[in-house]
Design a protein around this motif. Structure first.
Motif, PDB file in Angstrom:
ATOM      1  N   THR A  22       0.826  -1.206   0.000  1.00  0.00           N
ATOM      2  CA  THR A  22       0.000   0.000   0.000  1.00  0.00           C
ATOM      3  C   THR A  22       0.857   1.251   0.000  1.00  0.00           C
ATOM      4  N   ILE A  23       1.908   1.255   0.819  1.00  0.00           N
ATOM      5  CA  ILE A  23       2.818   2.403   0.845  1.00  0.00           C
ATOM      6  C   ILE A  23       3.484   2.580  -0.525  1.00  0.00           C
ATOM      7  N   LEU A  24       3.897   1.476  -1.126  1.00  0.00           N
ATOM      8  CA  LEU A  24       4.527   1.547  -2.442  1.00  0.00           C
ATOM      9  C   LEU A  24       3.558   2.094  -3.490  1.00  0.00           C
ATOM     10  N   CYS A  25       2.310   1.658  -3.449  1.00  0.00           N
ATOM     11  CA  CYS A  25       1.306   2.178  -4.389  1.00  0.00           C
ATOM     12  C   CYS A  25       1.099   3.680  -4.207  1.00  0.00           C
ATOM     13  N   TYR A  26       1.091   4.136  -2.951  1.00  0.00           N
ATOM     14  CA  TYR A  26       0.926   5.573  -2.699  1.00  0.00           C
ATOM     15  C   TYR A  26       2.112   6.364  -3.244  1.00  0.00           C
ATOM     16  N   VAL A  27       3.317   5.881  -3.006  1.00  0.00           N
ATOM     17  CA  VAL A  27       4.511   6.590  -3.467  1.00  0.00           C
ATOM     18  C   VAL A  27       4.563   6.621  -4.992  1.00  0.00           C
ATOM     19  N   VAL A  28       4.285   5.492  -5.624  1.00  0.00           N
ATOM     20  CA  VAL A  28       4.319   5.435  -7.087  1.00  0.00           C
ATOM     21  C   VAL A  28       3.227   6.315  -7.694  1.00  0.00           C
ATOM     22  N   SER A  29       2.022   6.275  -7.123  1.00  0.00           N
ATOM     23  CA  SER A  29       0.943   7.092  -7.694  1.00  0.00           C
ATOM     24  C   SER A  29       1.189   8.579  -7.477  1.00  0.00           C
ATOM     25  N   SER A  30       1.746   8.965  -6.336  1.00  0.00           N
ATOM     26  CA  SER A  30       2.022  10.390  -6.131  1.00  0.00           C
ATOM     27  C   SER A  30       3.155  10.859  -7.037  1.00  0.00           C
ATOM     28  N   ASP A  31       4.106   9.998  -7.330  1.00  0.00           N
ATOM     29  CA  ASP A  31       5.165  10.367  -8.260  1.00  0.00           C
ATOM     30  C   ASP A  31       4.658  10.373  -9.695  1.00  0.00           C
ATOM     31  N   LEU A  32       3.810   9.419 -10.035  1.00  0.00           N
ATOM     32  CA  LEU A  32       3.290   9.315 -11.395  1.00  0.00           C
ATOM     33  C   LEU A  32       2.406  10.508 -11.748  1.00  0.00           C
ATOM     34  N   PHE A  33       1.556  10.914 -10.806  1.00  0.00           N
ATOM     35  CA  PHE A  33       0.641  12.026 -11.060  1.00  0.00           C
ATOM     36  C   PHE A  33       1.217  13.373 -10.645  1.00  0.00           C
ATOM     37  N   LYS A  34       2.473  13.386 -10.187  1.00  0.00           N
ATOM     38  CA  LYS A  34       3.183  14.612  -9.820  1.00  0.00           C
ATOM     39  C   LYS A  34       2.427  15.441  -8.783  1.00  0.00           C
ATOM     40  N   THR A  35       1.899  14.784  -7.769  1.00  0.00           N
ATOM     41  CA  THR A  35       1.212  15.500  -6.696  1.00  0.00           C
ATOM     42  C   THR A  35       2.206  15.872  -5.608  1.00  0.00           C
ATOM     43  N   HIS A  36       1.912  16.927  -4.866  1.00  0.00           N
ATOM     44  CA  HIS A  36       2.772  17.383  -3.783  1.00  0.00           C
ATOM     45  C   HIS A  36       1.935  17.502  -2.520  1.00  0.00           C
ATOM     46  N   ASP A  37       2.341  16.820  -1.487  1.00  0.00           N
ATOM     47  CA  ASP A  37       1.632  16.825  -0.217  1.00  0.00           C
ATOM     48  C   ASP A  37       2.265  17.900   0.670  1.00  0.00           C
ATOM     49  N   GLN A  38       1.612  19.055   0.788  1.00  0.00           N
ATOM     50  CA  GLN A  38       2.197  20.205   1.483  1.00  0.00           C
ATOM     51  C   GLN A  38       2.502  19.924   2.944  1.00  0.00           C
ATOM     52  N   ASP A  39       1.529  19.441   3.685  1.00  0.00           N
ATOM     53  CA  ASP A  39       1.707  19.276   5.126  1.00  0.00           C
ATOM     54  C   ASP A  39       1.947  17.824   5.536  1.00  0.00           C
ATOM     55  N   GLY A  40       1.916  16.906   4.603  1.00  0.00           N
ATOM     56  CA  GLY A  40       2.160  15.501   4.915  1.00  0.00           C
ATOM     57  C   GLY A  40       0.944  14.760   5.428  1.00  0.00           C
ATOM     58  N   GLY A  41      -0.218  15.378   5.390  1.00  0.00           N
ATOM     59  CA  GLY A  41      -1.435  14.743   5.897  1.00  0.00           C
ATOM     60  C   GLY A  41      -1.847  13.526   5.098  1.00  0.00           C
ATOM     61  N   GLY A  42      -1.682  13.598   3.798  1.00  0.00           N
ATOM     62  CA  GLY A  42      -2.040  12.454   2.953  1.00  0.00           C
ATOM     63  C   GLY A  42      -1.134  11.262   3.207  1.00  0.00           C
ATOM     64  N   ALA A  43       0.156  11.530   3.336  1.00  0.00           N
ATOM     65  CA  ALA A  43       1.101  10.449   3.597  1.00  0.00           C
ATOM     66  C   ALA A  43       0.871   9.845   4.976  1.00  0.00           C
TER      67      ALA A  43
END
Length: 76
Positions: A22-43
């Motif tokens: 699940t962590i790997l899917c989150y990291v890959v999808s956030s990198d693939l879609f070029k999203t930026h988590d400002q405060d780290g709440g999503g992570a």
């Protein structure tokens, strides 16, 4: 006793694989879609809520499958 050990081993492996998957899917999808988590709440949500829940589900499924497979085998 053999079936119990396989169930516990399957549960532990399933939890670890589900959590890190699940962590790997989150990291890959956030990198693939070029999203930026400002405060780290999503992570933090993924790391502390979503991934443990998915890990538990994967652990239970793996425990049942390993238990059924171990119970089906015959002793030599």
């Amino acid at each position: 006793m053999r079936v119990f050990l396989w169930v516990v081993l399957g549960f532990v492996i399933g939890v670890v694989a589900g959590y890190f998957g699940t962590i790997l899917c989150y990291v890959v999808s956030s990198d693939l879609f070029k999203t930026h988590d400002q405060d780290g709440g999503g992570a933090m949500t993924v790391g502390f809520v979503v991934a443990p829940a998915v890990g538990l589900v994967c652990g239970f499924v793996a425990a049942v499958l390993c238990g059924l497979r171990a119970a089906r085998r015959r002793k030599p």
